[in-house]
Motif scaffolding. Structure first.
Motif, PDB file in Angstrom:
ATOM      1  N   ALA A 150      40.575  28.978  38.162  1.00 43.01           N
ATOM      2  CA  ALA A 150      41.330  28.659  36.954  1.00 43.01           C
ATOM      3  C   ALA A 150      41.540  29.876  36.059  1.00 43.01           C
ATOM      4  N   VAL A 151      40.597  30.818  36.081  1.00 43.74           N
ATOM      5  CA  VAL A 151      40.712  31.990  35.211  1.00 43.74           C
ATOM      6  C   VAL A 151      41.306  33.204  35.909  1.00 43.74           C
ATOM      7  N   CYS A 152      41.556  33.114  37.211  1.00 42.83           N
ATOM      8  CA  CYS A 152      42.101  34.250  37.954  1.00 42.83           C
ATOM      9  C   CYS A 152      43.538  34.522  37.495  1.00 42.83           C
ATOM     10  N   PRO A 153      43.793  35.722  36.952  1.00 46.57           N
ATOM     11  CA  PRO A 153      45.136  36.022  36.439  1.00 46.57           C
ATOM     12  C   PRO A 153      46.216  36.089  37.518  1.00 46.57           C
ATOM     13  N   VAL A 154      45.831  36.282  38.773  1.00 50.30           N
ATOM     14  CA  VAL A 154      46.829  36.338  39.846  1.00 50.30           C
ATOM     15  C   VAL A 154      46.803  35.078  40.708  1.00 50.30           C
ATOM     16  N   GLY A 155      45.935  34.141  40.365  1.00 45.15           N
ATOM     17  CA  GLY A 155      45.901  32.862  41.064  1.00 45.15           C
ATOM     18  C   GLY A 155      45.392  32.898  42.487  1.00 45.15           C
ATOM     19  N   LEU A 156      44.429  33.773  42.765  1.00 41.62           N
ATOM     20  CA  LEU A 156      43.859  33.770  44.115  1.00 41.62           C
ATOM     21  C   LEU A 156      43.114  32.453  44.335  1.00 41.62           C
ATOM     22  N   PRO A 157      43.386  31.772  45.436  1.00 42.19           N
ATOM     23  CA  PRO A 157      42.717  30.498  45.722  1.00 42.19           C
ATOM     24  C   PRO A 157      41.306  30.732  46.268  1.00 42.19           C
ATOM     25  N   LEU A 158      40.383  30.989  45.367  1.00 37.57           N
ATOM     26  CA  LEU A 158      39.029  31.373  45.766  1.00 37.57           C
ATOM     27  C   LEU A 158      38.321  30.274  46.547  1.00 37.57           C
TER      28      LEU A 158
END
Length: 140
Positions: free
Chosen positions: A78-86
């Motif tokens: 949710a906080v990833c600025p590039v939206g990596l699907p961790l």
């Protein structure tokens, strides 16, 4: 010194699975900073991505992190600025570790493993029990 990229490594497999390049990671550490369970991990999500970029497949697959992160929690995502699907990244890594016969390096998973699994299970059971009783939610 030139970094050698292993084109057939786990990095390629992860990128193909998530449909994104790991080089898009800004290495900002927001993922680890947003995780309330980071003290449970031996690597942060950022360190996992960095290790994959550095072709340190063994380090990642032997980590405790991949077994504990990404189970019904998406705080880092949710906080990833590039939206990596961790969550997806961790799932791919767990799958690959399993294929290679690598198991978690501890006797019992931490409490967060059970907490996440329980919450997902509890939510599904709660939804099922409400629908089976015929109760419907009325708009307020």
């Amino acid at each position: 010194m030139r970094l050698k990229i292993d084109e057939d490594g786990i990095r390629t497999m992860v990128e193909q699975s998530i449909g994104k390049s790991l080089t898009s990671c800004l290495q900002c550490s927001k993922c680890g900073g947003g995780c309330v369970h980071s003290e449970e991990f031996d690597l942060t999500p950022r360190q996992v991505v960095e290790s994959l970029l550095d072709c340190q497949d063994g380090k990642v697959l032997d980590s405790r992190m991949i077994w504990l992160c990404g189970r019904s929690c998406s705080a880092c995502q949710a906080v990833c600025p590039v939206g990596l699907p961790l969550n997806e990244i961790m799932a791919v890594l767990r799958e690959e570790a399993g294929r290679r016969g690598i198991e978690p390096k501890y006797e019992k998973p931490s409490m967060i493993y059970y907490k996440f699994e329980h919450c997902a299970k509890h939510q599904e059971e709660g939804e099922a029990s409400e629908s089976s009783t015929g109760r419907e939610t009325q708009p307020a």
